[in-house]
Scaffold this motif. Structure first.
Motif, PDB file in Angstrom:
ATOM      1  N   GLU A 180      10.494   9.120   1.512  1.00 61.59           N
ATOM      2  CA  GLU A 180      11.861   8.398   1.667  1.00 61.59           C
ATOM      3  C   GLU A 180      11.401   6.920   1.639  1.00 61.59           C
ATOM      4  OE1 GLU A 180      14.983   9.759   1.773  1.00 61.59           O
ATOM      5  OE2 GLU A 180      13.909  11.618   1.457  1.00 61.59           O
ATOM      6  N   ASP A 181      10.743   6.592   2.159  1.00 63.11           N
ATOM      7  CA  ASP A 181      10.030   5.010   2.072  1.00 63.11           C
ATOM      8  C   ASP A 181       9.868   4.661   0.817  1.00 63.11           C
ATOM      9  OD1 ASP A 181      10.285   4.720   4.757  1.00 63.11           O
ATOM     10  OD2 ASP A 181       8.222   4.689   5.091  1.00 63.11           O
ATOM     11  N   LEU A 182       9.243   5.442   0.023  1.00 59.47           N
ATOM     12  CA  LEU A 182       8.977   5.276  -1.593  1.00 59.47           C
ATOM     13  C   LEU A 182      10.400   5.070  -2.293  1.00 59.47           C
ATOM     14  CD1 LEU A 182       5.854   7.367  -1.967  1.00 59.47           C
ATOM     15  CD2 LEU A 182       5.838   4.907  -2.128  1.00 59.47           C
ATOM     16  N   LYS A 183      11.347   6.142  -1.871  1.00 60.44           N
ATOM     17  CA  LYS A 183      12.350   6.181  -2.844  1.00 60.44           C
ATOM     18  C   LYS A 183      13.248   5.061  -2.346  1.00 60.44           C
ATOM     19  CE  LYS A 183      13.058  11.290  -2.889  1.00 60.44           C
ATOM     20  NZ  LYS A 183      13.868  12.385  -2.673  1.00 60.44           N
ATOM     21  N   ASN A 212       0.954  -1.224   0.103  1.00 66.93           N
ATOM     22  CA  ASN A 212      -0.111  -0.148  -0.010  1.00 66.93           C
ATOM     23  C   ASN A 212       1.013   1.328   0.088  1.00 66.93           C
ATOM     24  OD1 ASN A 212      -1.809   1.946   0.224  1.00 66.93           O
ATOM     25  ND2 ASN A 212      -2.742   1.185   2.348  1.00 66.93           N
ATOM     26  N   LEU A 213       0.931   1.772  -1.411  1.00 67.96           N
ATOM     27  CA  LEU A 213       2.074   2.923  -1.431  1.00 67.96           C
ATOM     28  C   LEU A 213       1.407   4.187  -0.248  1.00 67.96           C
ATOM     29  CD1 LEU A 213       2.843   2.775  -4.917  1.00 67.96           C
ATOM     30  CD2 LEU A 213       4.112   1.871  -3.069  1.00 67.96           C
TER      31      LEU A 213
END
Length: 62
Positions: free
Chosen positions: A26-29, A19-20
């Motif tokens: 930062e977590d997404l990168k 679940n984006l």
């Protein structure tokens, strides 16, 4: 004795996407970096398997 093919486990289980919406920037990168590393690993495996298949094919064509 008959069996139902639906009772068999799938060969490759699909993983549920993360679940984006719950991830910060930062977590997404970091997740993108992990995915890129995995893509590189898979592409290297594909090349190795293709090379192996080509070598085997050339041996058996003789």
């Amino acid at each position: 004795m008959a069996f139902d093919l639906d009772d068999l486990d799938p060969r490759h289980k699909k993983t549920k996407p993360l679940n984006l919406d719950e991830m910060n920037v930062e977590d997404l990168k970091e997740y993108v970096a992990v995915l890129r590393a995995e893509i590189e690993r898979v592409e290297a495996k594909i090349k190795a398997k293709q090379s192996h298949a080509s070598a085997a094919a050339s041996i058996f064509k003789r």
